[in-house]
Design an enzyme around this catalytic site. Sequence first.
Site, PDB file in Angstrom:
ATOM      1  N   GLY A   1     -20.479   8.472 -22.524  1.00 38.58           N
ATOM      2  CA  GLY A   1     -20.167   7.094 -22.901  1.00 38.58           C
ATOM      3  C   GLY A   1     -19.911   6.173 -21.718  1.00 38.58           C
ATOM      4  O   GLY A   1     -19.407   5.069 -21.880  1.00 38.58           O
TER       5      GLY A   1
ATOM      6  N   SER B   1     -24.507  10.039 -21.749  1.00 40.80           N
ATOM      7  CA  SER B   1     -25.280   8.843 -21.411  1.00 40.80           C
ATOM      8  C   SER B   1     -26.795   9.036 -21.492  1.00 40.80           C
ATOM      9  O   SER B   1     -27.541   8.475 -20.690  1.00 40.80           O
ATOM     10  CB  SER B   1     -24.873   8.311 -20.029  1.00 40.80           C
ATOM     11  OG  SER B   1     -23.528   7.869 -20.067  1.00 40.80           O
TER      12      SER B   1
ATOM     13  N   ASN C   1     -25.188  12.511 -32.228  1.00 43.33           N
ATOM     14  CA  ASN C   1     -23.762  12.610 -32.593  1.00 43.33           C
ATOM     15  C   ASN C   1     -23.253  11.193 -32.899  1.00 43.33           C
ATOM     16  O   ASN C   1     -23.015  10.412 -31.985  1.00 43.33           O
ATOM     17  CB  ASN C   1     -23.009  13.242 -31.405  1.00 43.33           C
ATOM     18  CG  ASN C   1     -21.506  13.316 -31.639  1.00 43.33           C
ATOM     19  OD1 ASN C   1     -21.029  13.041 -32.739  1.00 43.33           O
ATOM     20  ND2 ASN C   1     -20.768  13.683 -30.605  1.00 43.33           N
TER      21      ASN C   1
ATOM     22  N   LYS D   1     -20.479  10.285 -34.034  1.00 46.77           N
ATOM     23  CA  LYS D   1     -19.026  10.155 -33.796  1.00 46.77           C
ATOM     24  C   LYS D   1     -18.359   9.377 -34.932  1.00 46.77           C
ATOM     25  O   LYS D   1     -18.835   9.431 -36.067  1.00 46.77           O
ATOM     26  CB  LYS D   1     -18.762   9.521 -32.420  1.00 46.77           C
ATOM     27  CG  LYS D   1     -19.497  10.259 -31.296  1.00 46.77           C
ATOM     28  CD  LYS D   1     -19.004   9.888 -29.926  1.00 46.77           C
ATOM     29  CE  LYS D   1     -19.801  10.663 -28.879  1.00 46.77           C
ATOM     30  NZ  LYS D   1     -19.348  10.425 -27.525  1.00 46.77           N
TER      31      LYS D   1
ATOM     32  N   GLU E   1     -22.005  18.977 -21.408  1.00 53.17           N
ATOM     33  CA  GLU E   1     -21.770  17.540 -21.302  1.00 53.17           C
ATOM     34  C   GLU E   1     -20.691  17.267 -20.262  1.00 53.17           C
ATOM     35  O   GLU E   1     -19.496  17.444 -20.537  1.00 53.17           O
ATOM     36  CB  GLU E   1     -21.274  16.980 -22.642  1.00 53.17           C
ATOM     37  CG  GLU E   1     -22.236  17.171 -23.792  1.00 53.17           C
ATOM     38  CD  GLU E   1     -21.911  16.230 -24.944  1.00 53.17           C
ATOM     39  OE1 GLU E   1     -22.736  15.366 -25.228  1.00 53.17           O
ATOM     40  OE2 GLU E   1     -20.822  16.327 -25.531  1.00 53.17           O
TER      41      GLU E   1
ATOM     42  N   GLU F   1     -14.120  15.195 -26.487  1.00 54.19           N
ATOM     43  CA  GLU F   1     -13.172  14.286 -27.154  1.00 54.19           C
ATOM     44  C   GLU F   1     -12.189  15.077 -28.017  1.00 54.19           C
ATOM     45  O   GLU F   1     -11.024  14.700 -28.170  1.00 54.19           O
ATOM     46  CB  GLU F   1     -13.957  13.249 -27.992  1.00 54.19           C
ATOM     47  CG  GLU F   1     -14.620  12.219 -27.088  1.00 54.19           C
ATOM     48  CD  GLU F   1     -15.907  11.615 -27.631  1.00 54.19           C
ATOM     49  OE1 GLU F   1     -16.189  11.738 -28.836  1.00 54.19           O
ATOM     50  OE2 GLU F   1     -16.650  11.030 -26.820  1.00 54.19           O
TER      51      GLU F   1
ATOM     52  N   HIS G   1     -16.213  19.549 -28.629  1.00 54.21           N
ATOM     53  CA  HIS G   1     -16.592  18.329 -27.920  1.00 54.21           C
ATOM     54  C   HIS G   1     -15.428  17.911 -27.025  1.00 54.21           C
ATOM     55  O   HIS G   1     -14.263  18.093 -27.394  1.00 54.21           O
ATOM     56  CB  HIS G   1     -16.937  17.222 -28.924  1.00 54.21           C
ATOM     57  CG  HIS G   1     -17.575  16.040 -28.285  1.00 54.21           C
ATOM     58  ND1 HIS G   1     -16.850  15.110 -27.580  1.00 54.21           N
ATOM     59  CD2 HIS G   1     -18.877  15.649 -28.198  1.00 54.21           C
ATOM     60  CE1 HIS G   1     -17.682  14.200 -27.099  1.00 54.21           C
ATOM     61  NE2 HIS G   1     -18.913  14.496 -27.460  1.00 54.21           N
TER      62      HIS G   1
HETATM   63  P1  PGA Z   1     -22.989   9.424 -25.105  1.00 52.64           P
HETATM   64  O1  PGA Z   1     -22.178  10.592 -25.843  1.00 52.64           O
HETATM   65  O2  PGA Z   1     -24.450   9.703 -25.287  1.00 52.64           O
HETATM   66  O3  PGA Z   1     -22.560   8.156 -25.799  1.00 52.64           O
HETATM   67  O4  PGA Z   1     -22.604   9.469 -23.669  1.00 52.64           O
HETATM   68  C1  PGA Z   1     -22.655  11.910 -25.835  1.00 52.64           C
HETATM   69  C2  PGA Z   1     -21.696  12.811 -26.578  1.00 52.64           C
HETATM   70  O5  PGA Z   1     -20.486  12.611 -26.489  1.00 52.64           O
HETATM   71  O6  PGA Z   1     -22.112  13.761 -27.266  1.00 52.64           O
END
Ligand code: PGA
Length: 247
Positions: free
Chosen positions: A170, A205, A11, A13, A164, A98, A96
């Site tokens: 993150g 992560s 992803n 982003k 997740e 976010e 997601h």
């Molecule tokens: P990350 O993000 O691997 O940077 O923690 C994962 C995601 O949001 O899909």
Amino acid sequence: MITTKTYIVGNWKMNLSHQEAMDLMHNLQANYQPQPNCEVVIAPQFPMLFSLSQTLKTSPIKISAQNCASELTGAYTGEVSANALLGLCDYCIIGHSERRNIFQESPQNVAKKFFLLQDLGIIPIFCIGESLQQRASGMLESTLIAQLEPILHTKNTNFIIAYEPVWAIGTGKIATSEQIASIHLFLSNLLAKKQHSTPILYGGSVKAANSQELLQINNLHGLLVGGASLKATEFLEIIKTHKNNNE
Ligand code: PGA
């Protein structure tokens, strides 16, 4: 969907210029050695979907969008319809954390996207996950059920779930293998009650240093990778752990 495959989804982003995205894609394409039963997917920003889909037309690397609108057409300035994604991607990430948290997308809104995508033949990668506060207050399972409930009645088995934990995204704080295993078992049982044997990915992560251990967890069928998917060498390492685990 069949759960005999392992899915490694990057992803990207809201990162990378058009040129940087093309460079990363070319690097992956040149160095990725296809493996049986492993589906590698990259999710760039909308404007790169066309160029990437043209270049990857005959490649085993597949493309996902990162979101779509909850309506198919109409006066929704700035939104991108699932219809406009047709032919550009095989998958689309929806729900997601976010999107749910920063853009206040409701479970109903995410469910609308899910069914629109299924109707069009684009495979939804449906994200769910709890906050630290929800976990601490004993609301872990009820949160996940509330997020899943609006789509569980689907008769179309073409979808993927990505678990997740919000607090692991993150942050570098990864859930323990035991925590992840117990959630994946819980989700797998929940889906089985509705006759779904849906692939369940883990995200939050993920990096090359932990991907091997993660891919050994029962009922875990792949990884949704954010930050670590932006570097070709790191992402290719993660993909390789699937191979190492199967040798
Ligand atoms: P990350 O993000 O691997 O940077 O923690 C994962 C995601 O949001 O899909």
